[in-house]
Design an enzyme around this catalytic site. Structure first.
Site, PDB file in Angstrom:
ATOM      1  N   LYS A 115       0.733  -0.986  -0.166  1.00  0.00           N
ATOM      2  CA  LYS A 115       0.356   0.019  -0.218  1.00  0.00           C
ATOM      3  C   LYS A 115       1.018   1.395  -0.110  1.00  0.00           C
ATOM      4  CE  LYS A 115      -3.961  -2.126   0.219  1.00  0.00           C
ATOM      5  NZ  LYS A 115      -5.095  -2.103  -0.287  1.00  0.00           N
ATOM      6  N   LYS A 197      -3.184 -11.173  -7.208  1.00  0.00           N
ATOM      7  CA  LYS A 197      -5.296 -11.539  -6.665  1.00  0.00           C
ATOM      8  C   LYS A 197      -5.519 -10.652  -7.349  1.00  0.00           C
ATOM      9  CE  LYS A 197      -5.578  -9.270  -2.617  1.00  0.00           C
ATOM     10  NZ  LYS A 197      -6.568  -8.393  -1.401  1.00  0.00           N
ATOM     11  N   LYS A 200      -9.910  -5.162  -5.111  1.00  0.00           N
ATOM     12  CA  LYS A 200     -10.825  -4.049  -5.654  1.00  0.00           C
ATOM     13  C   LYS A 200     -10.440  -2.804  -6.554  1.00  0.00           C
ATOM     14  CE  LYS A 200     -12.753  -4.154  -1.073  1.00  0.00           C
ATOM     15  NZ  LYS A 200     -12.010  -3.714  -0.359  1.00  0.00           N
TER      16      LYS A 200
HETATM   17  P1  ATP Z   1      -7.931  -3.387  -1.987  1.00  0.00           P
HETATM   18  O1  ATP Z   1      -7.670  -3.899  -3.667  1.00  0.00           O
HETATM   19  O2  ATP Z   1      -8.893  -2.437  -0.966  1.00  0.00           O
HETATM   20  O3  ATP Z   1      -6.573  -3.553  -0.733  1.00  0.00           O
HETATM   21  P2  ATP Z   1      -9.128  -6.017  -1.278  1.00  0.00           P
HETATM   22  O4  ATP Z   1     -10.307  -6.358  -2.587  1.00  0.00           O
HETATM   23  O5  ATP Z   1      -7.724  -6.855  -1.522  1.00  0.00           O
HETATM   24  O6  ATP Z   1      -8.608  -4.284  -1.075  1.00  0.00           O
HETATM   25  P3  ATP Z   1     -10.071  -6.285   0.976  1.00  0.00           P
HETATM   26  O7  ATP Z   1     -10.664  -5.665   1.669  1.00  0.00           O
HETATM   27  O8  ATP Z   1      -8.370  -6.168   1.821  1.00  0.00           O
HETATM   28  O9  ATP Z   1      -9.829  -6.594  -0.351  1.00  0.00           O
HETATM   29  O10 ATP Z   1     -10.879  -7.678   1.871  1.00  0.00           O
HETATM   30  C1  ATP Z   1     -11.874  -8.092   2.175  1.00  0.00           C
HETATM   31  C2  ATP Z   1     -11.620  -9.609   2.240  1.00  0.00           C
HETATM   32  O11 ATP Z   1     -11.997 -10.441   1.536  1.00  0.00           O
HETATM   33  C3  ATP Z   1     -10.383 -10.129   3.269  1.00  0.00           C
HETATM   34  O12 ATP Z   1     -11.092 -11.001   4.319  1.00  0.00           O
HETATM   35  C4  ATP Z   1      -8.911 -11.077   2.410  1.00  0.00           C
HETATM   36  O13 ATP Z   1      -8.491 -11.448   2.645  1.00  0.00           O
HETATM   37  C5  ATP Z   1     -10.449 -11.232   0.871  1.00  0.00           C
HETATM   38  N1  ATP Z   1     -10.016 -11.051  -0.295  1.00  0.00           N
HETATM   39  C6  ATP Z   1     -10.228  -9.844  -1.206  1.00  0.00           C
HETATM   40  N2  ATP Z   1      -9.448 -10.442  -2.106  1.00  0.00           N
HETATM   41  C7  ATP Z   1      -9.555 -11.501  -2.489  1.00  0.00           C
HETATM   42  C8  ATP Z   1      -9.560 -12.387  -3.238  1.00  0.00           C
HETATM   43  N3  ATP Z   1      -8.766 -12.218  -4.562  1.00  0.00           N
HETATM   44  N4  ATP Z   1      -9.720 -13.801  -2.974  1.00  0.00           N
HETATM   45  C9  ATP Z   1      -9.978 -14.577  -1.980  1.00  0.00           C
HETATM   46  N5  ATP Z   1     -10.305 -13.296  -0.952  1.00  0.00           N
HETATM   47  C10 ATP Z   1      -9.711 -11.973  -0.917  1.00  0.00           C
END
Ligand code: ATP
Ligand code: LTN
Length: 334
Positions: A115, A197, A200
């Protein structure tokens, strides 16, 4: 707790629009586990401001996220769905735990490194101490289990370390939480680059399926998903694109990988991608419909927000008072 059930805590940030990764890695498991545990599902808006946010937009997204928790199947009368900012104990416990966390530990966090690279113009102290606030979230409710995707494992480990350290000094104050990582779906990869991964905050909308994408968009994105040049549908590391699609398919249909591989034996990538797109679109349709209906019912959602904040505050205050006494803060005079 009020009954004999073990306690579950989890949360998500209201940044961006939820993806299929968030759903399959976390939210879907939350629903599955919700009968078995006493559950707290938080919209972690304090965490969100570690990245600069537009205030009106953040408020709207936070409400949408809480509504989506319900739309995905969490019963708001049985599960405590609330905003982190409505329970001041999160911030208060976080301060105390900051004094039991080492700079060196926080320096090792990969999410902080990622980040701060992405937001090089705003590497604030909140971004650095983000895991301590997450530890406070979890420990405040004496949580036994925390369902998350694999990327959050490191934060769970530091939470356990902080809790152990505190308990070693002051006696058994905190329950030591266990992570819950689903057997499949724990790491859904980008549709455009299956080595990254699904996230969002990805700038390319074709990389992610958003929970609110309409069925046509879902099918189109799966058809465009990057795969390799081969033909066979196999679950191996040298076919990361196909492996990811099989993971998605199996998590949704609850089939085993062997069953899915057999089902698509002799079929081409095109047919397989279409089938994955269709099961995802069919699975998300009822969630989207419920979300649409719930969004219109302002009074219902407002009631949930109010009642659940009170419930969360009640349990949070119990732990917080205990911790405050342990570290030596004076008792309140009533
Ligand atoms: P950002 O892109 O804003 O960092 P993010 O999509 O990684 O966000 P988070 O808000 O950090 O999402 O995660 C919310 C939940 O979803 C957490 O439990 C995280 O482990 C899970 N998660 C996020 N991305 C994935 C993924 N690609 N596959 C499985 N679980 C995920
Ligand atoms: N850091 C988590 C969100 C989060 C969380 C929590 C998850 C904040 N507090 C407590 C589980 C338990 C993320 O998904 N990025």
């Amino acid at each position: 707790m009020m009954n004999d059930k073990k306690v579950l805590f989890s949360g998500m940030q209201a940044t961006g629009t939820l993806t299929l990764g968030n759903y399959l890695g976390a939210l879907k498991n939350w629903v599955t586990l919700s009968d078995e545990y006493e559950c707290f599902y938080c919209v972690v808006d304090l965490h969100s401001i570690t990245i600069r946010q537009d205030p009106a937009e953040l408020r709207k997204r936070a409400r949408n996220l809480l509504t989506l928790y319900i739309a995905a199947g969490l019963d708001p009368t049985k599960n405590c769905l609330y905003y982190q900012s409505h329970v001041s104990g999160h911030a208060e416990l976080s301060w105390i735990l900051n004094c039991f966390t080492y700079m060196g530990e926080l320096n090792r966090m990969t999410q902080f490194k990622d980040k701060s690279q992405k937001h090089a113009d705003n590497i604030n102290a909140g971004l650095f101490t983000y895991p301590v606030l997450m530890a406070a979230d979890i420990l405040l409710f004496q949580s036994d289990v925390v369902p998350v995707g694999i990327d959050q494992m490191q934060h769970l480990e530091i939470t356990r370390d902080i809790a152990q350290r505190f308990n070693n000094i002051y006696g058994d104050v905190f329950t030591i939480p266990e992570p819950y990582i689903g057997k499949t779906g724990a790491k859904i990869m980008s549709l455009q680059d299956p080595t990254k991964k699904m996230s969002k905050s990805d700038e390319n909308p074709n990389s992610s399926i958003y929970l609110m994408d309409d069925p046509d968009a879902i099918v189109r994105k799966f058809k465009r998903a990057v795969t390799d040049s081969g033909k066979e549908i196999l679950y191996t590391d040298d076919k990361p694109g196909i492996k990811n699609l099989l993971d998605i398919y199996c998590t949704i249909t609850q089939k085993t990988v062997e069953e899915a591989v057999k089902e698509f034996d002799g079929k081409g990538y095109g047919e397989f991608k279409l089938a994955v797109g269709e099961v995802v679109a069919d699975h998300l349709r009822p969630v989207q419909e419920r979300f649409g209906q719930l969004s219109k019912d302002k009074a219902f959602i407002d009631g949930i927000i109010k009642d659940n904040a009170e419930k969360a505050n009640y349990f949070a205050t119990k732990t917080l008072r205990k911790v405050q006494r342990k570290v030596g803060f004076p008792d309140r005079i009533r």
